[in-house]
Design a protein around this motif. Structure first.
Motif, short mmCIF file in Angstrom:
data_model
loop_
_atom_site.label_atom_id
_atom_site.label_comp_id
_atom_site.label_asym_id
_atom_site.label_seq_id
_atom_site.Cartn_x
_atom_site.Cartn_y
_atom_site.Cartn_z
N ARG A 1 2.24 0.28 2.56
CA ARG A 1 1.22 0.58 1.56
C ARG A 1 1.03 2.08 1.35
N HIS B 1 -17.83 -5.40 3.69
CA HIS B 1 -17.10 -6.59 3.27
C HIS B 1 -16.72 -7.46 4.47
N ILE C 1 -13.93 -10.47 5.44
CA ILE C 1 -12.73 -11.22 5.08
C ILE C 1 -12.54 -12.31 6.13
N ALA D 1 -2.81 -9.24 4.36
CA ALA D 1 -2.87 -9.27 2.89
C ALA D 1 -4.30 -9.23 2.39
N GLN D 2 -5.17 -10.04 2.98
CA GLN D 2 -6.56 -10.10 2.54
C GLN D 2 -7.32 -8.83 2.92
N TRP E 1 -6.14 -5.71 3.61
CA TRP E 1 -5.69 -4.52 2.90
C TRP E 1 -6.06 -4.56 1.41
N LYS E 2 -6.08 -5.74 0.84
CA LYS E 2 -6.46 -5.84 -0.58
C LYS E 2 -7.84 -5.23 -0.81
N GLN E 3 -8.76 -5.48 0.11
CA GLN E 3 -10.10 -4.92 0.00
C GLN E 3 -10.15 -3.46 0.43
N LEU F 1 -7.85 -1.09 0.40
CA LEU F 1 -7.20 -0.12 -0.50
C LEU F 1 -8.13 0.32 -1.63
N LYS F 2 -9.11 -0.47 -1.95
CA LYS F 2 -10.08 -0.08 -2.98
C LYS F 2 -10.92 1.12 -2.54
#
Length: 326
Positions: A124, A303, A305, A316-317, A319-321, A323-324
């Protein structure tokens, strides 16, 4: 006192200052050296690895205690990149973070539960510093190793007892190593210290929580399978000795400890079927944490997860949050 019990009358910053002071005292962090010893960084080897390069290095945390780690830099992406300090929990050690065998640090191995943290970072465009925690992997007990032959997963036991004899805890010593790792990254100058993160699973997740609570230089955090109420986890289920801090529950629940990180962004990762940090306790603790972040005016920085499995990381779940926020 728990922030939740003080409700609307509590001044968040004053409460954080008081509780952070208590946490430092309870954990024995105030007995760690105030005058930092030179890092004396030594490079052992450097080679290409997957989407970047890895450098194995050693640095001195305090007199008599060296830290070994892997500094992993992505081949592509922003320069300087964001960086995460990565912490494995009870396992064979930090070699899992780069997906190689512990024996030769070259042979690729299959890492279960997305615990190859450094590979996930570099894919990433994020740098990673994977440090071996005291009592684990290459820093496990050596002199008394024979006593652990029947239970190698309890490699933290001797280190925990020795720390208590010094008026400290193994948790405080591990947080201190994280702080010295931050010193190392700051001195190098090839990563973005304004985007310094911390992540880990299980015992690594728990030390992430404590480090974020006590160390102001950590900017974002992603603890995995190490956050729950103390009542539903370490007070209700068998846990290793390094998870305990004498007297802490008299002052705070784990939601309060992580609340010391507010308003900085945090992504808490857990598993629906985690047997060590039960989801019911996780959700209760997170509701309390959310209230602290609301008081900080930063609800959107907090957050949760929940993966559909057990005691592991969900890359995946998570890092998706995360990276924002990078």
């Amino acid at each position: 006192m728990s922030f939740a019990l003080q409700a609307e009358s509590a001044d968040l910053k004053s409460w954080q200052t008081r509780l952070r002071r208590k946490l430092v005292q309870r954990s024995g962090y105030d007995r760690m050296p105030r005058d930092k010893t030179p890092l004396n960084v030594r490079t052992l080897w450097k080679r290409p690895l997957g989407p970047g390069t890895v450098e194995k290095l050693v640095f001195t945390s305090e007199p008599g205690s060296d830290v070994v780690g892997y500094l992993c830099l992505p081949a592509a992406g922003e320069r300087p990149p964001a960086v995460f300090i990565c912490l494995q929990g009870h396992s064979t050690g930090m070699h899992l973070s780069i997906g190689v065998s512990a024996e030769d640090e070259v042979t690729p191995v299959s890492v279960q539960g997305d615990r190859d943290f450094a590979i996930g970072c570099m894919e990433r465009g994020v740098a990673a510093l994977c440090i071996e925690q005291r009592g684990f992997g290459q820093r496990r007990e050596q002199v008394q190793e024979a006593s652990l032959s029947s239970a190698p997963h309890l490699s933290c036991y001797e280190a925990s007892g020795q720390a208590l004899m010094l008026g400290r805890t193994l948790a405080a010593e591990r947080v201190y190593d994280v702080d010295r790792a931050i010193d190392l990254l700051s001195e190098r100058g090839d990563v973005d210290m304004k985007r310094l993160g911390l992540m880990g699973n299980s015992g690594g997740g728990l030390i992430s929580v404590l480090s974020g609570a006590m160390l102001s230089r950590v900017k974002v955090m992603m603890p995995s399978c190490g956050f729950c109420t103390y009542r539903d986890s370490v007070m209700a289920l068998p846990h290793c000795m390094d998870n305990y801090i004498p007297g802490l529950l008299l002052d705070a629940e784990m939601s309060d400890v992580l609340g010391l990180f507010a308003p900085r962004p945090v992504v808490v990762v857990t598993g629906q079927e985690d047997e060590y940090f039960p989801i019911k306790g996780v959700r209760k603790a997170f509701r309390e944490l959310k209230a602290i972040y609301k008081a900080a005016g930063a609800e959107d920085h907090c957050h949760l997860i929940v993966g559909d499995g057990g005691h592991r990381f969900y890359a995946a779940q998570g890092w998706k949050q995360m990276l924002k926020h990078l």
